[in-house]
Design an enzyme around this catalytic site. Structure first.
Site, PDB file in Angstrom:
ATOM      1  N   ASN A   9    -100.880 156.361  42.795  1.00 50.69           N
ATOM      2  CA  ASN A   9     -99.587 155.685  42.945  1.00 50.69           C
ATOM      3  C   ASN A   9     -99.495 155.183  44.387  1.00 50.69           C
ATOM      4  OD1 ASN A   9     -96.971 154.815  43.039  1.00 50.69           O
ATOM      5  ND2 ASN A   9     -96.051 156.854  42.945  1.00 50.69           N
ATOM      6  N   TRP A  10     -99.705 153.882  44.549  1.00 53.94           N
ATOM      7  CA  TRP A  10     -99.712 153.327  45.906  1.00 53.94           C
ATOM      8  C   TRP A  10     -98.291 153.123  46.454  1.00 53.94           C
ATOM      9  CZ3 TRP A  10    -104.088 149.017  45.841  1.00 53.94           C
ATOM     10  CH2 TRP A  10    -105.329 149.662  45.777  1.00 53.94           C
ATOM     11  N   LYS A  11     -97.278 153.342  45.617  1.00 54.92           N
ATOM     12  CA  LYS A  11     -95.878 153.188  46.055  1.00 54.92           C
ATOM     13  C   LYS A  11     -95.692 151.811  46.705  1.00 54.92           C
ATOM     14  CE  LYS A  11     -95.770 158.166  46.671  1.00 54.92           C
ATOM     15  NZ  LYS A  11     -94.919 159.285  46.911  1.00 54.92           N
ATOM     16  N   HIS A 101     -90.555 158.374  37.764  1.00 53.95           N
ATOM     17  CA  HIS A 101     -90.951 158.947  39.062  1.00 53.95           C
ATOM     18  C   HIS A 101     -89.704 159.442  39.801  1.00 53.95           C
ATOM     19  CE1 HIS A 101     -92.641 159.443  43.045  1.00 53.95           C
ATOM     20  NE2 HIS A 101     -93.836 159.430  42.472  1.00 53.95           N
ATOM     21  N   GLU A 103     -88.912 159.386  42.798  1.00 58.14           N
ATOM     22  CA  GLU A 103     -88.359 158.467  43.807  1.00 58.14           C
ATOM     23  C   GLU A 103     -87.452 157.429  43.150  1.00 58.14           C
ATOM     24  OE1 GLU A 103     -92.025 157.386  45.724  1.00 58.14           O
ATOM     25  OE2 GLU A 103     -92.170 159.379  46.654  1.00 58.14           O
ATOM     26  N   GLU A 179     -94.514 166.891  38.538  1.00 56.05           N
ATOM     27  CA  GLU A 179     -94.404 166.646  39.972  1.00 56.05           C
ATOM     28  C   GLU A 179     -93.168 167.362  40.524  1.00 56.05           C
ATOM     29  OE1 GLU A 179     -96.752 162.877  41.056  1.00 56.05           O
ATOM     30  OE2 GLU A 179     -94.680 162.289  40.733  1.00 56.05           O
ATOM     31  N   GLY A 185     -94.847 163.998  48.746  1.00 54.23           N
ATOM     32  CA  GLY A 185     -94.830 163.399  50.076  1.00 54.23           C
ATOM     33  C   GLY A 185     -94.441 164.366  51.183  1.00 54.23           C
ATOM     34  N   SER A 224     -98.373 165.895  46.818  1.00 51.46           N
ATOM     35  CA  SER A 224     -99.174 166.117  48.035  1.00 51.46           C
ATOM     36  C   SER A 224    -100.616 166.524  47.720  1.00 51.46           C
ATOM     37  CB  SER A 224     -98.506 167.142  48.944  1.00 51.46           C
ATOM     38  OG  SER A 224     -97.239 166.667  49.382  1.00 51.46           O
ATOM     39  N   GLY A 245    -100.254 160.292  45.374  1.00 52.67           N
ATOM     40  CA  GLY A 245     -99.501 159.292  46.124  1.00 52.67           C
ATOM     41  C   GLY A 245    -100.189 158.958  47.430  1.00 52.67           C
ATOM     42  N   GLY A 246     -99.722 159.557  48.518  1.00 51.94           N
ATOM     43  CA  GLY A 246    -100.221 159.210  49.858  1.00 51.94           C
ATOM     44  C   GLY A 246    -101.738 159.187  49.971  1.00 51.94           C
TER      45      GLY A 246
HETATM   46  C1  PEP Z   1     -96.452 160.579  43.813  1.00 50.90           C
HETATM   47  O1  PEP Z   1     -96.140 159.534  44.341  1.00 50.90           O
HETATM   48  O2  PEP Z   1     -96.368 160.700  42.593  1.00 50.90           O
HETATM   49  C2  PEP Z   1     -96.917 161.675  44.655  1.00 50.90           C
HETATM   50  C3  PEP Z   1     -97.249 162.804  44.078  1.00 50.90           C
HETATM   51  O3  PEP Z   1     -96.949 161.449  46.006  1.00 50.90           O
HETATM   52  P1  PEP Z   1     -97.711 162.350  47.097  1.00 50.90           P
HETATM   53  O4  PEP Z   1     -99.100 162.615  46.577  1.00 50.90           O
HETATM   54  O5  PEP Z   1     -97.723 161.520  48.340  1.00 50.90           O
HETATM   55  O6  PEP Z   1     -96.942 163.612  47.235  1.00 50.90           O
END
Ligand code: PEP
Length: 276
Positions: A9-11, A101, A103, A179, A185, A224, A245-246
């Site tokens: 997930n590049w957000k 998600h 977010e 999640e 994040g 994370s 994500g990150g």
């Molecule tokens: C996500 O965006 O679904 C996620 C899990 O982000 P991160 O890995 O940065 O916590």
């Protein structure tokens, strides 16, 4: 046997100028038999990523190749929804979509009923969904994490024909990403054993809801995840991959994460692991 999936997930990162090259590098460094890889860039980068990794026939990128996913979709088919994207508009650009998600629950006020409508719209347009669920820290500390996630599943799947969300053509129409909101994040991860217990609870709920094949539904962990932490999760037989994500913007990290997922796929006998 459940599928092993690593989704990126590049957000709100990358541009149409650089997304294709990043996807190409990640795609070439994460070839692992038996691991379904999905890259979810921002909408405006979907075409660049598709062209870099999937070619013009985006459907052909499913399975052993890298699939392209969107990060969101609107629940209506068309109409006066300024700035929104309908599921049918993603045809030729993406074969997967992330829905629910945290977010978007937080920033766009998306609730379970709306997320359910998105799920149904996606399925109707032939998109496979990654449905995100997860509790807040206070819920976990109060011992109600499973109840919260169970209620999210019920709310999102209410009104859905669960028979539509099983596996077809060797690929699942639905994967659930567990999640925990407090792990996204933040650099903080859940414990592998807790995530595994939640994955089992998710599958039990889906079976209880009447989903045929619910016990084979892939459940990913997200929050994370890095190449250093992925082992704790994939060491758990109940966990089938990760939503990243990150770390998914970093080719070295993705290479490490997918390599670990490849071990899980090989152990499950999805494909023979190359000897070298
Ligand atoms: C996500 O965006 O679904 C996620 C899990 O982000 P991160 O890995 O940065 O916590």
């Amino acid at each position: 046997m459940r599928h092993v999936i690593v989704a990126a997930n590049w957000k709100m990162n990358t541009t149409p100028r650089d997304a294709g090259e990043l996807a190409r590098v990640i795609g070439s460094r994460t070839r692992e038999p038996g691991v379904i890889r999905v890259i979810c860039p921002p909408y405006v980068c979907l075409a660049a990523v598709r062209d870099a990794i999937a070619g013009p026939d985006v459907a052909a990128s499913d399975g052993m190749g890298v699939a392209v996913g969107a990060q969101n979709v609107h629940h209506e088919a068309a109409g006066a929804y300024t700035g929104e994207i309908a599921a049918s508009m993603l045809a030729g650009l993406a074969t997967w979509v992330i829905v629910g998600h945290s977010e978007r629950r937080r920033d766009a006020g998306e609730a379970d009923e709306l997320i359910g409508r998105k799920l149904r719209a996606a399925r109707g347009a032939g998109l496979r969904s990654i449905l995100c669920v997860g509790e807040q820290l206070a819920d976990r500390e109060a011992g109600r994490a499973e109840a919260v996630v169970g209620a999210q599943l019920l709310g999102c799947l209410d009104g859905a024909d669960l028979a539509d969300f099983g596996t077809e053509g060797g690929l699942p129409w639905l994967a659930v990403a567990y999640e925990p909101v407090w792990a996204i994040g933040t650099g903080r991860t859940a414990r592998g054993a807790d995530a595994a217990a939640m994955a089992d609870a998710i599958r039990r709920t889906l079976v209880a809801l009447g989903m045929r094949g619910g016990e084979d539904l892939p459940v990913l962990y997200g929050g994370s995840v890095t190449s250093g932490s992925i082992d704790e999760f994939l060491a758990e037989p109940s966990i089938d991959g990760a939503l990243v994500g990150g770390a998914s913007l970093k080719p070295d990290e993705m290479a490490g994460i997918v390599a670990r997922a490849g071990l899980t796929a090989a152990a499950r006998g999805a494909f023979a692991k190359p000897s070298s």
